[in-house]
Scaffold this active site. Structure first.
Site, short mmCIF file in Angstrom:
data_model
loop_
_atom_site.label_atom_id
_atom_site.label_comp_id
_atom_site.label_asym_id
_atom_site.label_seq_id
_atom_site.Cartn_x
_atom_site.Cartn_y
_atom_site.Cartn_z
N GLY A 267 0.80 -1.22 0.00
CA GLY A 267 0.00 0.00 0.00
C GLY A 267 0.84 1.27 0.00
CB ALA A 268 1.69 3.76 1.58
CG MET A 269 8.25 2.35 2.80
SD MET A 269 8.07 1.04 4.05
CE MET A 269 9.17 1.66 5.29
CD GLU A 304 2.28 4.02 5.22
OE1 GLU A 304 3.33 3.86 5.87
OE2 GLU A 304 1.54 3.05 4.92
CG HIS A 307 4.40 3.69 10.29
ND1 HIS A 307 4.54 2.77 11.30
CD2 HIS A 307 3.84 3.01 9.25
CE1 HIS A 307 4.07 1.59 10.89
NE2 HIS A 307 3.63 1.72 9.65
N1 TRP Z 1 5.63 -0.43 6.44
C1 TRP Z 1 4.65 -0.47 5.40
C2 TRP Z 1 3.34 -0.09 6.09
O1 TRP Z 1 3.07 1.02 6.31
C3 TRP Z 1 4.56 -1.81 4.77
C4 TRP Z 1 5.24 -1.96 3.47
C5 TRP Z 1 5.19 -1.11 2.46
C6 TRP Z 1 5.99 -3.04 3.01
N2 TRP Z 1 5.87 -1.62 1.39
C7 TRP Z 1 6.38 -2.79 1.73
C8 TRP Z 1 6.36 -4.25 3.57
C9 TRP Z 1 7.13 -3.68 0.96
C10 TRP Z 1 7.10 -5.13 2.82
C11 TRP Z 1 7.49 -4.86 1.54
O2 TRP Z 1 2.59 -0.89 6.54
ZN ZN Z 2 2.57 0.27 8.59
#
Ligand code: TRP
Ligand code: ZN
Length: 868
Positions: A267-269, A304, A307
């Site tokens: 979804g997003a990072m 996000e 986080h």
């Molecule tokens: N940390 C990300 C979240 O907000 C999760 C995530 C995004 C992720 N891209 C990824 C995990 C690629 C593994 C691989 O939940």
């Molecule tokens: Zn997360």
């Protein structure tokens, strides 16, 4: 069920929580220089390292072409280090040293979407959990925190050069190239590093924090998508305010950037100050995206952003602690979303995901504790259990503590651990210390797999006006976890007078929280009995209000009592829960549908006016896949489907003119409140589909009219579904029209694929047609998910021609994109519940696949799936 140890993945590939050791070296600072060319990228890294414990210096690296390595300026020869496919090891390194490496990498041919990769005209990174080692040699583990300074250089055809932190300088680099130099003042683990190189437009805004910091907000996307970024921008500002008000957390940098990418595994990072988003989680616009997508965008933006404190400022000691950041952040984004729309509906939607994904996962071969104690491939553990069950554990603790104590607990967590990489134990200890309530028993939830069963029995004694509720909890035996312990289960409950419908004020010495009408009982033993006094007439008990614990409730309600709760519960979530319990009985245990139909006839007319969104949810009929997940053996998908269809037919018929009248009475355009309008749109679409089921001649005419005249995607898709899935004469023209309107809009085009794959009568040819369509693209996970997700909305199709589809996909992605490959394979994880001969057929196909896969991701999933 027997979950045996993994036979094929070799023992030395498994990592255990109990083996955790501190890294021998820390990195005080890292200077990165990333120079992007069309056919390769050069990465120079300078690490200032400092010894922490005895041992070798271990730098992790994968698929890196090492050009040179220097220790304190001296070039090392091959004899002076050990290099294999996973790491570069140096012995006898002084306690303080500078390491310089130069490597060449290939983002232009990186199909795994991990590390630095090219997506169309854009270069982006995805480093969580272990992608940074594909960019440079580094102690790529979350307990090594460092200050990153990053120089990014590329051709000027890529005007945008971004990295984390503050922009220090930009300039010419010769030969039509330029560079930008960034520095992130906050120490962070390598998984939060990000950079972006491309040609993007930007939407700008500002936000002043409660501490007076003036923050520049920027959302980057391709030019034509900029108008679709406003909802995300509003959600971002809203999230920033929300975290200040609810957790006392303000943003800590001068800028916050978000970049939209169409090729993204998840979804997003939450990269520090530079989030990277799947376009599906940032672009939102009524014309192009559905109401559900708009809600999702807002929650992912919040997720996000949140986080930044739960994940970034305080991060994880190791990847076993993933649910520390994810479970807490999901709980935070769910709470945020409860403030955006009807809280009851938000809770309904979150619990629906939990029950349809996490419960089945936890009951099958992929079951694991929210904090796993071993893994082969950590990417396989970004699961519903880590995220959703992790969120439930935090919710339970917060329910128990109440607002004020919970806040004291989280304040203590931030006070103690800001800037650190910590564990689940640290979190529970801080929450306990801050609130003054010992929560350590909740660690049992983190450490054990499986959904507890909560059996409850009620007994009313009219003579003494006493109601006794006895409770029992149990967990299914698990071979790998022999010492299962009782878990603390907060049971939120209410008692209603069965004759008047009035809610009783709870009087009991046993309640933990005791206010006027809503009580929470903390059930933390194997068995207990609670006694309520002053219950003047026969009561109906409503248990687990708001789903106060992630358990399977077993209470011997009569159908009439459930019908009573649908009509009289004041908690919208439990009203919905009562509909679902009743429907499961009708669909899986062949009960009569009459009590349900009568309850809805009594409830809906008023509710449709007052809360159309909640009304639309009370009309949820459990999906075929969810119903299948409640069946543990001899599962016959076609039987479930035909029973469900029969119920829908009955329901369509018995509600008479209600559907038609409802459709005509509602006008979402007259509503200024989004969630009210969203509710009316949902109801109208449901009404249309029931009209079609009734064979009403107007259904298709009205659907076509709705399809043609609306400017709203939920309305357009709702109408198109009714036409397409009922094979209306207008279907072909409308689906072609949809393609012509939206073939340049990737997210809308995903819906075009999804809708056709989700046709109840889709067959192998349908899938063949879609997957060989020129717009189908195996390099874009969203497109894969559109077809696969659509197909999987009917288990009858999944378990017939779908098996071949998913196995071929897993085989192909095993090499090209194993993260997504492993997820696609998981769709088949409940193969063992099928009735014969289907069960053996699928088992054989999985066994055949086993010989052909290489990635740890797919191999680990396949092994677990087969060792049931
Ligand atoms: N940390 C990300 C979240 O907000 C999760 C995530 C995004 C992720 N891209 C990824 C995990 C690629 C593994 C691989 O939940
Ligand atoms: Zn997360």
């Amino acid at each position: 069920m027997n979950i045996a140890a993994n036979p094929v993945v070799e023992a030395d590939q498994t990592v255990y929580l109990k083996d955790y050791q501190k890294p021998s070296f820390l990195v005080d600072s890292i200077d990165l220089d990333i120079r992007v060319y069309d056919d390769h990228t050069i990465v120079d890294a300078t690490l200032n390292i400092k010894r922490q414990t005895a041992g070798d210096l271990v730098l992790l690296g994968r698929d890196l072409e090492l050009k040179s390595i220097r220790l304190n300026g001296d070039l090392l020869t091959e004899a002076e280090y050990q290099l294999d496919a996973e790491q570069l090891v140096l012995s006898n390194v002084p306690d303080q040293a500078t390491i310089q490496t130069q490597v060449v990498i290939h983002p232009e041919s990186n199909t795994m979407l991990e590390g630095l990769y090219q997506a169309g005209d854009l270069f982006v990174t995805q480093n969580e959990p272990e992608g940074f080692r594909k960019i440079t040699f580094y102690p790529d583990r979350p307990d090594v925190l460092s200050v990153f300074t990053t120089r990014v250089e590329a051709d000027k055809k890529y005007p945008v050069l971004l990295a984390n932190g503050n922009l220090l300088e930009t300039g010419e680099a010769g030969e039509g190239r330029h560079y930008a130099l960034w520095q992130d003042p906050t120490k962070k683990p390598s998984y939060l590093f990000a950079c972006v190189i491309g040609d993007l437009a930007v939407l700008r805004d500002r936000y002043v924090t409660s501490e007076g910091r003036d923050v520049a907000l920027e959302i980057y996307a391709i030019e034509k998508d900029i108008p679709k970024c406003h909802i995300a921008m509003e959600a971002l500002k809203h999230s920033m305010r929300w975290d200040e008000e609810h957790y006392g957390r303000a943003y800590d940098l001068d800028n916050y950037m978000i970049v939209a990418v169409s090729q993204f595994n998840m979804g997003a990072m939450e990269n520090k100050g530079l989030n990277i988003f799947n376009t599906s989680c940032v672009l939102a616009d009524e014309e192009y995206t559905t109401d559900a997508a708009i809600m999702r965008v807002q929650s992912v933006i919040a997720h996000e952003y949140f986080h930044n404190w739960t994940g970034n400022r305080i991060t994880c000691r190791d990847w076993f602690q993933l649910c520390l950041k994810e479970g807490l952040t999901v709980f935070r984004d769910q709470s945020f979303s409860e403030d955006l729309q009807s809280a009851a509906v938000q809770r309904i939607d979150d619990v629906a995901v939990l029950k349809s994904h996490q419960f089945p996962e936890d009951a099958g071969p992929l079951s694991h504790p929210p904090r796993p104690d071993h893994f082969v491939e950590i990417n396989n553990f970004y699961t519903a259990t880590v995220y959703e069950k992790g969120a439930e554990i935090n919710r339970m603790m917060s329910t128990l503590l109440g607002q004020e104590k919970y806040r004291q607990g989280t304040d203590e967590y931030f006070r103690r651990h800001d800037g650190q990489a910590v564990t689940v134990e640290d979190w529970v200890a801080a929450l306990s210390a801050g609130s003054g309530v010992d929560l350590s028993a909740f660690l049992n939830w983190y450490n054990q797999p499986g959904t507890p069963k909560l059996e409850a029995k009620g007994e009313y004694d009219a003579a003494t006006q006493t109601y006794r509720l006895s409770l029992k909890q149990s967990l299914k035996a698990h071979p790998k976890y022999p010492n299962l312990k009782a878990v603390p289960i907060p049971v939120a409950l209410a008692l209603f007078n069965a004759n008047t419908g009035e809610q009783y004020t709870l009087r009991s010495a046993d309640l933990f929280v005791n206010n006027v009408k809503d009580g929470v009982y903390l059930f933390d033993q194997d068995r207990a009995t609670i006694e309520f006094t002053g219950v003047t007439e026969q009561p109906v008990v409503s248990l687990l209000r708001n789903f106060s614990a992630p358990v399977n409730l077993d209470f011997d309600y009569s159908n009439d009592e459930l019908a009573f709760l649908i009509q009289h519960e004041t908690n919208g979530f439990n009203q919905w829960q009562a509909t679902q319990t009743l429907l499961e009985r009708i669909l899986l245990e062949d009960h009569s549908a009459q009590a349900y139909i009568q309850a809805l006839k009594n409830t809906l007319p008023e509710l449709v006016q007052r809360d159309p969104l909640l009304a639309s949810r009370l009309l949820d009929v459990p999906a075929e896949g969810y119903l299948g997940s409640r069946i543990d053996q001899n599962y016959q998908p076609e039987v479930v489907q035909s029973k469900r269809n029969a119920l829908l037919d009955t329901f369509a018929r018995e509600m008479g003119t209600f559907w038609k009248e409802t459709y005509q009475a509602l006008d979402p355009d007259l509503q200024n409140e989004f969630s009210q309008a969203m509710g009316e749109r949902a109801l109208k679409n449901i009404a249309l589909s029931y009209m079609a089921r009734q064979g009403d001649a107007d259904a298709f005419t009205w659907a076509e009219e709705q399809y043609q005249t609306t400017l709203n995607m939920s309305e357009r898709l709702g109408a198109l579904k009714v036409l397409l899935w009922n094979d209306a004469p207008q279907a072909k023209a409308c689906i072609d029209d949809f393609y012509n309107r939206f073939n340049d809009e990737a997210l809308a085009l995903d819906q075009w694929f999804m809708l056709q794959a989700a046709h109840p009568k889709a067959n192998a040819q349908t899938i063949q047609y879609l997957t060989s369509h020129p717009d189908y693209d195996l390099g874009t996970p969203n497109r894969i998910r559109a077809v696969s997700g659509g197909l999987n909305s009917h288990p009858v199709n999944t378990w017939s021609f779908g098996v071949q589809h998913f196995i071929e996909l897993a085989r192909y992605l095993d090499e090209k994109n194993p993260i997504v490959g492993s997820r696609m394979l998981q769709v088949l994880s409940r193969w063992y519940t099928l009735a014969e001969p289907q069960r053996s057929t699928v088992q054989q196909q999985l066994l055949d696949l086993k010989a052909q896969v290489k990635s740890k991701n797919v191999a680990e999933t396949l092994n677990s799936m087969l060792s049931i």
